[in-house]
Design an enzyme around this catalytic site. Sequence first.
Site, PDB file in Angstrom:
ATOM      1  N   LYS A 111       0.741  -1.051   0.067  1.00  0.00           N
ATOM      2  CA  LYS A 111       0.059   0.033   0.040  1.00  0.00           C
ATOM      3  C   LYS A 111       0.753   1.288   0.007  1.00  0.00           C
ATOM      4  O   LYS A 111       2.193   1.012   0.156  1.00  0.00           O
ATOM      5  CB  LYS A 111      -0.918  -0.160   1.291  1.00  0.00           C
ATOM      6  CG  LYS A 111      -2.025  -1.308   1.243  1.00  0.00           C
ATOM      7  CD  LYS A 111      -2.825  -1.126   2.339  1.00  0.00           C
ATOM      8  CE  LYS A 111      -3.918  -2.374   2.471  1.00  0.00           C
ATOM      9  NZ  LYS A 111      -4.439  -2.349   3.850  1.00  0.00           N
TER      10      LYS A 111
ATOM     11  N   TYR B  27     -12.252  -2.600  -2.933  1.00  0.00           N
ATOM     12  CA  TYR B  27     -12.809  -2.477  -1.773  1.00  0.00           C
ATOM     13  C   TYR B  27     -14.410  -2.321  -1.416  1.00  0.00           C
ATOM     14  O   TYR B  27     -14.849  -2.011  -0.436  1.00  0.00           O
ATOM     15  CB  TYR B  27     -12.079  -1.244  -0.983  1.00  0.00           C
ATOM     16  CG  TYR B  27     -10.657  -1.489  -0.447  1.00  0.00           C
ATOM     17  CD1 TYR B  27     -10.326  -2.779   0.304  1.00  0.00           C
ATOM     18  CD2 TYR B  27      -9.682  -0.614  -0.776  1.00  0.00           C
ATOM     19  CE1 TYR B  27      -9.318  -3.010   0.666  1.00  0.00           C
ATOM     20  CE2 TYR B  27      -8.452  -1.192  -0.291  1.00  0.00           C
ATOM     21  CZ  TYR B  27      -8.048  -2.033   0.367  1.00  0.00           C
ATOM     22  OH  TYR B  27      -6.704  -2.349   1.027  1.00  0.00           O
TER      23      TYR B  27
ATOM     24  N   PHE C 100     -14.633   3.352   8.104  1.00  0.00           N
ATOM     25  CA  PHE C 100     -13.308   3.686   7.559  1.00  0.00           C
ATOM     26  C   PHE C 100     -13.273   3.832   6.043  1.00  0.00           C
ATOM     27  O   PHE C 100     -12.154   4.077   5.369  1.00  0.00           O
ATOM     28  CB  PHE C 100     -12.390   2.522   8.045  1.00  0.00           C
ATOM     29  CG  PHE C 100     -12.748   1.208   7.788  1.00  0.00           C
ATOM     30  CD1 PHE C 100     -12.111   0.595   6.496  1.00  0.00           C
ATOM     31  CD2 PHE C 100     -13.344   0.282   8.536  1.00  0.00           C
ATOM     32  CE1 PHE C 100     -12.628  -0.662   6.103  1.00  0.00           C
ATOM     33  CE2 PHE C 100     -13.809  -1.009   8.128  1.00  0.00           C
ATOM     34  CZ  PHE C 100     -13.384  -1.503   6.946  1.00  0.00           C
TER      35      PHE C 100
ATOM     36  N   THR D 180      -5.316  -7.683  10.607  1.00  0.00           N
ATOM     37  CA  THR D 180      -5.420  -6.253   9.958  1.00  0.00           C
ATOM     38  C   THR D 180      -4.888  -5.268  10.817  1.00  0.00           C
ATOM     39  O   THR D 180      -4.349  -4.581  10.422  1.00  0.00           O
ATOM     40  CB  THR D 180      -7.013  -6.427   9.857  1.00  0.00           C
ATOM     41  OG1 THR D 180      -7.653  -7.100   9.200  1.00  0.00           O
ATOM     42  CG2 THR D 180      -7.332  -4.929   9.083  1.00  0.00           C
TER      43      THR D 180
ATOM     44  N   ASN E 292      -1.616  -0.133   7.349  1.00  0.00           N
ATOM     45  CA  ASN E 292      -1.221  -1.456   7.579  1.00  0.00           C
ATOM     46  C   ASN E 292      -0.312  -2.070   6.589  1.00  0.00           C
ATOM     47  O   ASN E 292      -0.480  -3.592   6.575  1.00  0.00           O
ATOM     48  CB  ASN E 292      -2.341  -2.371   8.103  1.00  0.00           C
ATOM     49  CG  ASN E 292      -3.364  -2.579   7.172  1.00  0.00           C
ATOM     50  OD1 ASN E 292      -3.346  -2.369   5.891  1.00  0.00           O
ATOM     51  ND2 ASN E 292      -4.423  -3.443   7.760  1.00  0.00           N
TER      52      ASN E 292
ATOM     53  N   HIS F 274      -1.815  -5.447   1.443  1.00  0.00           N
ATOM     54  CA  HIS F 274      -3.081  -6.328   1.078  1.00  0.00           C
ATOM     55  C   HIS F 274      -2.690  -7.692   0.824  1.00  0.00           C
ATOM     56  O   HIS F 274      -1.733  -7.787   0.126  1.00  0.00           O
ATOM     57  CB  HIS F 274      -3.799  -5.275   0.300  1.00  0.00           C
ATOM     58  CG  HIS F 274      -4.968  -6.309  -0.438  1.00  0.00           C
ATOM     59  ND1 HIS F 274      -6.360  -6.520   0.507  1.00  0.00           N
ATOM     60  CD2 HIS F 274      -5.046  -7.202  -1.387  1.00  0.00           C
ATOM     61  CE1 HIS F 274      -6.874  -7.325  -0.133  1.00  0.00           C
ATOM     62  NE2 HIS F 274      -6.482  -7.732  -1.269  1.00  0.00           N
TER      63      HIS F 274
ATOM     64  N   GLU G 218      -9.370 -10.867  -7.230  1.00  0.00           N
ATOM     65  CA  GLU G 218      -8.678  -9.832  -7.467  1.00  0.00           C
ATOM     66  C   GLU G 218      -7.432  -9.734  -8.204  1.00  0.00           C
ATOM     67  O   GLU G 218      -7.126  -8.787  -8.761  1.00  0.00           O
ATOM     68  CB  GLU G 218      -7.959  -9.479  -5.687  1.00  0.00           C
ATOM     69  CG  GLU G 218      -9.116  -9.345  -4.684  1.00  0.00           C
ATOM     70  CD  GLU G 218      -8.759  -9.365  -3.572  1.00  0.00           C
ATOM     71  OE1 GLU G 218      -9.501  -8.617  -2.716  1.00  0.00           O
ATOM     72  OE2 GLU G 218      -7.370  -9.758  -3.089  1.00  0.00           O
TER      73      GLU G 218
HETATM   74  P1  IDP Z   1      -7.605  -7.186   5.705  1.00  0.00           P
HETATM   75  O1  IDP Z   1      -6.745  -5.931   4.899  1.00  0.00           O
HETATM   76  O2  IDP Z   1      -6.593  -7.803   6.810  1.00  0.00           O
HETATM   77  O3  IDP Z   1      -8.120  -8.086   4.610  1.00  0.00           O
HETATM   78  P2  IDP Z   1     -10.159  -5.956   5.941  1.00  0.00           P
HETATM   79  O4  IDP Z   1     -11.069  -6.091   7.115  1.00  0.00           O
HETATM   80  O5  IDP Z   1     -10.557  -6.500   4.711  1.00  0.00           O
HETATM   81  O6  IDP Z   1      -8.631  -6.279   6.244  1.00  0.00           O
HETATM   82  O7  IDP Z   1     -10.052  -4.353   5.542  1.00  0.00           O
HETATM   83  C1  IDP Z   1      -9.555  -3.800   4.477  1.00  0.00           C
HETATM   84  C2  IDP Z   1      -8.631  -2.807   4.989  1.00  0.00           C
HETATM   85  O8  IDP Z   1      -9.151  -1.760   5.436  1.00  0.00           O
HETATM   86  C3  IDP Z   1      -7.454  -2.899   5.867  1.00  0.00           C
HETATM   87  O9  IDP Z   1      -6.481  -3.637   5.417  1.00  0.00           O
HETATM   88  C4  IDP Z   1      -7.288  -1.639   6.516  1.00  0.00           C
HETATM   89  O10 IDP Z   1      -6.329  -0.960   5.496  1.00  0.00           O
HETATM   90  C5  IDP Z   1      -8.442  -1.058   6.380  1.00  0.00           C
HETATM   91  N1  IDP Z   1      -9.566  -1.164   7.597  1.00  0.00           N
HETATM   92  C6  IDP Z   1     -10.009  -2.063   8.068  1.00  0.00           C
HETATM   93  N2  IDP Z   1     -10.733  -1.689   9.227  1.00  0.00           N
HETATM   94  C7  IDP Z   1     -10.330  -0.471   9.555  1.00  0.00           C
HETATM   95  C8  IDP Z   1     -10.609   0.222  10.863  1.00  0.00           C
HETATM   96  O11 IDP Z   1     -11.157   0.079  11.447  1.00  0.00           O
HETATM   97  N3  IDP Z   1     -10.010   1.664  10.647  1.00  0.00           N
HETATM   98  C9  IDP Z   1      -9.027   2.142   9.497  1.00  0.00           C
HETATM   99  N4  IDP Z   1      -9.028   1.133   8.641  1.00  0.00           N
HETATM  100  C10 IDP Z   1      -9.420  -0.127   8.531  1.00  0.00           C
HETATM  101 MG    MG Z   2      -9.670  -8.158   3.245  1.00  0.00          MG
END
Ligand code: IDP
Ligand code: MG
Length: 149
Positions: A9, A49, A57, A91, A112, A115, A126
């Site tokens: 990212k 997304y 978020f 996550t 984080n 992806h 994807e």
């Molecule tokens: P993942 O990337 O571990 O699969 P997902 O739940 O699919 O996690 O969420 C996608 C992305 O959305 C996360 O990697 C993160 O960048 C963002 N995200 C998810 N939950 C939050 C949150 O509570 N606050 C801010 N960003 C979030």
């Molecule tokens: Mg995800």
Amino acid sequence: MERTLVIIKPDGVQRGLVGEIISRLERRGLKLVGLKFMQTPLPLAEQHYAVHKGKGFYDGLITFITASPVVVMAWEGKGAIEIVRATVGPTNPAKAAPGTIRADLGVDIGRNLIHASDGPETATNELTLWFKPAELVDWSRNLEPWITE
Ligand code: IDP
Ligand code: MG
């Protein structure tokens, strides 16, 4: 052989962690079969997304992912999807175990770094979304028998 989509990212690119992240996946024994550096168009970010649309978020996530270039990769290997998810960590980096990419390199759920596809169906969708078929390369590594039995 299983394939999965991985994106470094904008925070990973801005912080100069591209080499570190690729290196961790390479050293794990996975095989790189697709790689590109690009600015993410808004419609692509929204499609990628789509499952999160309407969540608190979501807007911030779309702004973040389109703010700066990303590195998009396809990695191949036996059980690659699960192996990459485990290498990446959960996550929220604050809750991730040390040794995972998110724990070792990050602190915040909204930054984080990476992806990774979360299952076989997501991986297929994807990979199709981010790569044209010709951008994924079939090639063989001579050391394969030393990595997978
Ligand atoms: P993942 O990337 O571990 O699969 P997902 O739940 O699919 O996690 O969420 C996608 C992305 O959305 C996360 O990697 C993160 O960048 C963002 N995200 C998810 N939950 C939050 C949150 O509570 N606050 C801010 N960003 C979030
Ligand atoms: Mg995800």
